[in-house]
Design a protein around this motif. Structure first.
Motif, PDB file in Angstrom:
ATOM      1  N   LYS A   1       0.821  -1.213   0.000  1.00 48.28           N
ATOM      2  CA  LYS A   1       0.000   0.000   0.000  1.00 48.28           C
ATOM      3  C   LYS A   1       0.858   1.268   0.000  1.00 48.28           C
ATOM      4  O   LYS A   1       2.060   1.220   0.280  1.00 48.28           O
ATOM      5  N   LYS A   2       0.208   2.396  -0.317  1.00 46.45           N
ATOM      6  CA  LYS A   2       0.946   3.666  -0.371  1.00 46.45           C
ATOM      7  C   LYS A   2       0.842   4.442   0.930  1.00 46.45           C
ATOM      8  O   LYS A   2       1.784   5.116   1.342  1.00 46.45           O
ATOM      9  N   ASN A   3      -0.333   4.341   1.554  1.00 49.89           N
ATOM     10  CA  ASN A   3      -0.530   5.117   2.785  1.00 49.89           C
ATOM     11  C   ASN A   3       0.068   4.395   3.996  1.00 49.89           C
ATOM     12  O   ASN A   3      -0.638   3.955   4.896  1.00 49.89           O
ATOM     13  N   VAL A   4       1.379   4.274   3.937  1.00 52.60           N
ATOM     14  CA  VAL A   4       2.119   3.545   4.967  1.00 52.60           C
ATOM     15  C   VAL A   4       2.067   4.311   6.288  1.00 52.60           C
ATOM     16  O   VAL A   4       2.228   5.532   6.305  1.00 52.60           O
ATOM     17  N   ARG A   5       1.853   3.589   7.391  1.00 52.44           N
ATOM     18  CA  ARG A   5       1.879   4.254   8.708  1.00 52.44           C
ATOM     19  C   ARG A   5       3.195   3.958   9.411  1.00 52.44           C
ATOM     20  O   ARG A   5       3.593   2.802   9.559  1.00 52.44           O
ATOM     21  N   ILE A   6       3.846   5.023   9.813  1.00 55.97           N
ATOM     22  CA  ILE A   6       5.182   4.885  10.393  1.00 55.97           C
ATOM     23  C   ILE A   6       5.207   5.471  11.803  1.00 55.97           C
ATOM     24  O   ILE A   6       4.669   6.552  12.044  1.00 55.97           O
ATOM     25  N   LEU A   7       5.842   4.738  12.716  1.00 53.67           N
ATOM     26  CA  LEU A   7       6.037   5.243  14.076  1.00 53.67           C
ATOM     27  C   LEU A   7       7.532   5.339  14.350  1.00 53.67           C
ATOM     28  O   LEU A   7       8.258   4.354  14.228  1.00 53.67           O
ATOM     29  N   ASP A   8       7.985   6.551  14.693  1.00 49.41           N
ATOM     30  CA  ASP A   8       9.402   6.770  15.022  1.00 49.41           C
ATOM     31  C   ASP A   8       9.509   6.933  16.538  1.00 49.41           C
ATOM     32  O   ASP A   8       9.034   7.919  17.098  1.00 49.41           O
ATOM     33  N   ILE A   9      10.131   5.944  17.176  1.00 47.99           N
ATOM     34  CA  ILE A   9      10.242   5.966  18.646  1.00 47.99           C
ATOM     35  C   ILE A   9      11.519   6.685  19.071  1.00 47.99           C
ATOM     36  O   ILE A   9      12.615   6.310  18.656  1.00 47.99           O
ATOM     37  N   GLY A  10      11.373   7.714  19.890  1.00 49.53           N
ATOM     38  CA  GLY A  10      12.518   8.524  20.327  1.00 49.53           C
ATOM     39  C   GLY A  10      12.960   9.442  19.205  1.00 49.53           C
ATOM     40  O   GLY A  10      14.130   9.482  18.833  1.00 49.53           O
ATOM     41  N   THR A  11      12.007  10.194  18.698  1.00 52.05           N
ATOM     42  CA  THR A  11      12.232  10.984  17.473  1.00 52.05           C
ATOM     43  C   THR A  11      13.249  12.116  17.660  1.00 52.05           C
ATOM     44  O   THR A  11      13.863  12.562  16.694  1.00 52.05           O
ATOM     45  N   GLY A  12      13.431  12.619  18.873  1.00 51.11           N
ATOM     46  CA  GLY A  12      14.427  13.674  19.114  1.00 51.11           C
ATOM     47  C   GLY A  12      14.152  14.916  18.288  1.00 51.11           C
ATOM     48  O   GLY A  12      13.064  15.496  18.369  1.00 51.11           O
ATOM     49  N   SER A  13      15.100  15.289  17.440  1.00 51.81           N
ATOM     50  CA  SER A  13      14.940  16.477  16.585  1.00 51.81           C
ATOM     51  C   SER A  13      13.900  16.263  15.489  1.00 51.81           C
ATOM     52  O   SER A  13      13.553  17.194  14.772  1.00 51.81           O
ATOM     53  N   GLY A  14      13.439  15.014  15.351  1.00 53.42           N
ATOM     54  CA  GLY A  14      12.473  14.680  14.300  1.00 53.42           C
ATOM     55  C   GLY A  14      13.145  14.290  12.990  1.00 53.42           C
ATOM     56  O   GLY A  14      12.464  14.027  11.984  1.00 53.42           O
ATOM     57  N   ALA A  15      14.469  14.221  12.994  1.00 47.94           N
ATOM     58  CA  ALA A  15      15.224  14.038  11.744  1.00 47.94           C
ATOM     59  C   ALA A  15      14.770  12.829  10.918  1.00 47.94           C
ATOM     60  O   ALA A  15      14.506  12.969   9.716  1.00 47.94           O
ATOM     61  N   ILE A  16      14.672  11.657  11.570  1.00 47.85           N
ATOM     62  CA  ILE A  16      14.331  10.432  10.824  1.00 47.85           C
ATOM     63  C   ILE A  16      12.914  10.548  10.259  1.00 47.85           C
ATOM     64  O   ILE A  16      12.679  10.303   9.077  1.00 47.85           O
ATOM     65  N   ALA A  17      11.993  10.947  11.112  1.00 49.54           N
ATOM     66  CA  ALA A  17      10.596  11.064  10.706  1.00 49.54           C
ATOM     67  C   ALA A  17      10.425  12.080   9.579  1.00 49.54           C
ATOM     68  O   ALA A  17       9.716  11.831   8.597  1.00 49.54           O
ATOM     69  N   LEU A  18      11.103  13.213   9.685  1.00 43.86           N
ATOM     70  CA  LEU A  18      10.971  14.262   8.670  1.00 43.86           C
ATOM     71  C   LEU A  18      11.617  13.832   7.357  1.00 43.86           C
ATOM     72  O   LEU A  18      11.108  14.150   6.270  1.00 43.86           O
ATOM     73  N   ALA A  19      12.735  13.113   7.448  1.00 43.46           N
ATOM     74  CA  ALA A  19      13.386  12.628   6.228  1.00 43.46           C
ATOM     75  C   ALA A  19      12.463  11.654   5.501  1.00 43.46           C
ATOM     76  O   ALA A  19      12.295  11.728   4.277  1.00 43.46           O
TER      77      ALA A  19
ATOM     78  N   ALA B   1       9.191  11.522   5.793  1.00 44.08           N
ATOM     79  CA  ALA B   1       8.028  12.284   5.323  1.00 44.08           C
ATOM     80  C   ALA B   1       8.336  13.016   4.018  1.00 44.08           C
ATOM     81  O   ALA B   1       7.486  13.127   3.129  1.00 44.08           O
ATOM     82  N   SER B   2       9.585  13.486   3.896  1.00 48.46           N
ATOM     83  CA  SER B   2       9.939  14.262   2.706  1.00 48.46           C
ATOM     84  C   SER B   2       9.925  13.390   1.449  1.00 48.46           C
ATOM     85  O   SER B   2       9.764  13.883   0.345  1.00 48.46           O
ATOM     86  N   ARG B   3      10.102  12.081   1.619  1.00 47.51           N
ATOM     87  CA  ARG B   3      10.120  11.182   0.451  1.00 47.51           C
ATOM     88  C   ARG B   3       8.851  10.351   0.302  1.00 47.51           C
ATOM     89  O   ARG B   3       8.670   9.677  -0.700  1.00 47.51           O
ATOM     90  N   LEU B   4       8.013  10.358   1.322  1.00 48.69           N
ATOM     91  CA  LEU B   4       6.803   9.512   1.295  1.00 48.69           C
ATOM     92  C   LEU B   4       5.564  10.378   1.547  1.00 48.69           C
ATOM     93  O   LEU B   4       4.978  10.333   2.633  1.00 48.69           O
ATOM     94  N   PRO B   5       5.176  11.160   0.540  1.00 43.58           N
ATOM     95  CA  PRO B   5       4.064  12.100   0.749  1.00 43.58           C
ATOM     96  C   PRO B   5       2.746  11.422   1.115  1.00 43.58           C
ATOM     97  O   PRO B   5       1.889  12.048   1.736  1.00 43.58           O
ATOM     98  N   ASP B   6       2.601  10.133   0.774  1.00 42.45           N
ATOM     99  CA  ASP B   6       1.338   9.450   1.079  1.00 42.45           C
ATOM    100  C   ASP B   6       1.357   8.711   2.413  1.00 42.45           C
ATOM    101  O   ASP B   6       0.356   8.118   2.811  1.00 42.45           O
ATOM    102  N   ALA B   7       2.489   8.725   3.069  1.00 43.41           N
ATOM    103  CA  ALA B   7       2.592   8.035   4.355  1.00 43.41           C
ATOM    104  C   ALA B   7       2.034   8.922   5.456  1.00 43.41           C
ATOM    105  O   ALA B   7       1.955  10.141   5.299  1.00 43.41           O
ATOM    106  N   SER B   8       1.605   8.310   6.558  1.00 39.62           N
ATOM    107  CA  SER B   8       1.337   9.150   7.730  1.00 39.62           C
ATOM    108  C   SER B   8       2.261   8.707   8.849  1.00 39.62           C
ATOM    109  O   SER B   8       2.358   7.523   9.176  1.00 39.62           O
ATOM    110  N   ILE B   9       2.947   9.688   9.384  1.00 40.75           N
ATOM    111  CA  ILE B   9       4.070   9.424  10.263  1.00 40.75           C
ATOM    112  C   ILE B   9       3.838  10.054  11.628  1.00 40.75           C
ATOM    113  O   ILE B   9       3.371  11.187  11.719  1.00 40.75           O
TER     114      ILE B   9
END
Ligand code: GLN
Length: 296
Positions: free
Chosen positions: A118-136, A138-146
Motif C-alpha cells: 500500500k501507499k498510505n504507509v503508517r510509520i512510528l518513530d520511537i525517540g524521534t528527538g529532533s524529528g530528523a528520521i521522521a521528517l526525512a 516524510a519528505s520522500r513519502l508524501p502518502d505516508a502518515s508518520i
C-alpha cells in the motif's frame, strides 16, 4: 586569544588553537565558523575574504565562537543547524545532533515502505528527538502518515520547529513515554514501519564518549543507564501488538550489538531480515519482522 588581522591569518590562528586542543580537522573547523560569520556557503566564496581584514564586530564574534568550539561544543550547536538527508534542520541541546550513519536507517525505511503493498504507509518513530528520521521519511513519502514520539517535551518542541521549517504535512509529533503501561493500545496493529534510533550506549561506554558527544548531546538520548539494550527489549515487547501483518521493525544499533539484538528479537518471535553495515563497516541497522502467528 586570537590576533586580529586579515581573515586568512585569523583563520590560521584559530586552526592552530584547535590543533593544540586536540580537535580533529582544525582548519575545517576554523573555516566553517568563518563561513558562518561571513554568511557564505563554500570555501571558494570564503577565499575572496582571505586578504580582507576582519571587522571589529566580526572578529569579536569569531573569537567568541572559537572559544565555544575550544570547549568542545559541536559546530552544529554553535551554528544551530545541520543537514540530514538533504534537509536543513535546527539542532539544540534538547536532542541528539542527527548523525550521517542514521541516514542508513532512513534509506532502509524507504526501501521497506516501497516493498509494502500500500501507499498510505503508517510509520512510528520511537525517540524521534529532533524529528530528523521522521521528517526525512516524510519528505520522500508524501502518502505516508508518520508519528514521531519522544519522552522529552523539549525534543518534541524542537521536532515541531523542524516540521515547520521543512514544511512537512504528513507528520505529527507527540510526547509519549514508550515504557508507560498500555501504550500499545494507542497503535493497535496499525503500524507498518516501526523505526527507531534509541539510546543504546551502555553506562560504561558512556564514560568513554568524546567530549562533543558526552557534554553536548542530551544524556537521555545516548544511554539507557543500563546495558544499552533496554529499548530493543521494549520494542520487541510492543511490536507484536502494534505492527500490521506485513509490518517491519527497523532500528539503529550500537557497536557490537547485532547478535544481542537479534537474540532479544528471536526470543520475542521476531526474525531479523537484514543487518546493514555503515560506511565504516560497523553493523548499524537491523531490519526485522514479527513471525507469522506471533502477533497478538
Ligand atoms: N551514534 C551515537 C553516538 O555514537 C549514539 C546514538 C544513540 O545512542 N542512539 O554517539
Amino acid at each position: 586569544m586570537l590576533s586580529s588581522g586579515i581573515w586568512s591569518t585569523v583563520i590560521d590562528d584559530a586552526a592552530e588553537h584547535f590543533y593544540e586542543a586536540g580537535i580533529s580537522e582544525p582548519k575545517v573547523n576554523a573555516e566553517y565558523l568563518a563561513l558562518y560569520i561571513l554568511g557564505v556557503w563554500n570555501r571558494t566564496e570564503l577565499q575572496k575574504f582571505y586578504d580582507e581584514p576582519a571587522s571589529e564586530v566580526q572578529f569579536r564574534l569569531y573569537e567568541q565562537l572559537v572559544g565555544r568550539r575550544l570547549k568542545r561544543e559541536p559546530l552544529q550547536h554553535i551554528v544551530g543547524e545541520t543537514e540530514f538527508f538533504g534537509l536543513r534542520l535546527f539542532t539544540s541541546p534538547a536532542a541528539l545532533i542527527p548523525r550521517s550513519e542514521t541516514e542508513i536507517l532512513v534509506e532502509e525505511g524507504l526501501k521497506e515502505a516501497a516493498s509494502l503493498s500500500k501507499k498510505n504507509v503508517r510509520i512510528l518513530d520511537i525517540g524521534t528527538g529532533s524529528g530528523a528520521i521522521a521528517l526525512a521519511l516524510a519528505s520522500r513519502l508524501p502518502d505516508a502518515s508518520i508519528t514521531g514520539i519522544d519522552i522529552s517535551h523539549e525534543a518534541i518542541m524542537l521536532a515541531e520547529q523542524n516540521k515547520e521549517r521543512v514544511n512537512s504535512k504528513n507528520i505529527s509529533f507527540e510526547e509519549i513515554d514508550i515504557f508507560s503501561n498500555g501504550i500499545e493500545n494507542a497503535f493497535p496493529h496499525s503500524i507498518d514501519l516501526l523505526i527507531s534510533n534509541p539510546p543504546y550506549i551502555s553506562t560504561e561506554e558512556f564514560e568513554t564518549l568524546e567530549p562533543e558527544v558526552k557534554l553536548f548531546d542530551p544524556r537521555i538520548a545516548l544511554t539507557d543507564e543500563s546495558d544499552g539494550l533496554i529499548f530493543y527489549k521494549r520494542i520487541a515487547e510492543l511490536a507484536p501488538s502494534i505492527l500490521t501483518e506485513e509490518g517491519r521493525i527497523i532500528v539503529e544499533i550500537g557497536y557490537g550489538a547485532a547478535q544481542k539484538v537479534e537474540q532479544i528479537f528471536l526470543d520475542a518471535g521476531i526474525a531479523v531480515l537484514r543487518i546493514i553495515k555503515d560506511l565504516q563497516g560497523i553493523e548499524r541497522v537491523v531490519t526485522a519482522k514479527v513471525l507469522n502467528g506471533q502477533h497478538y
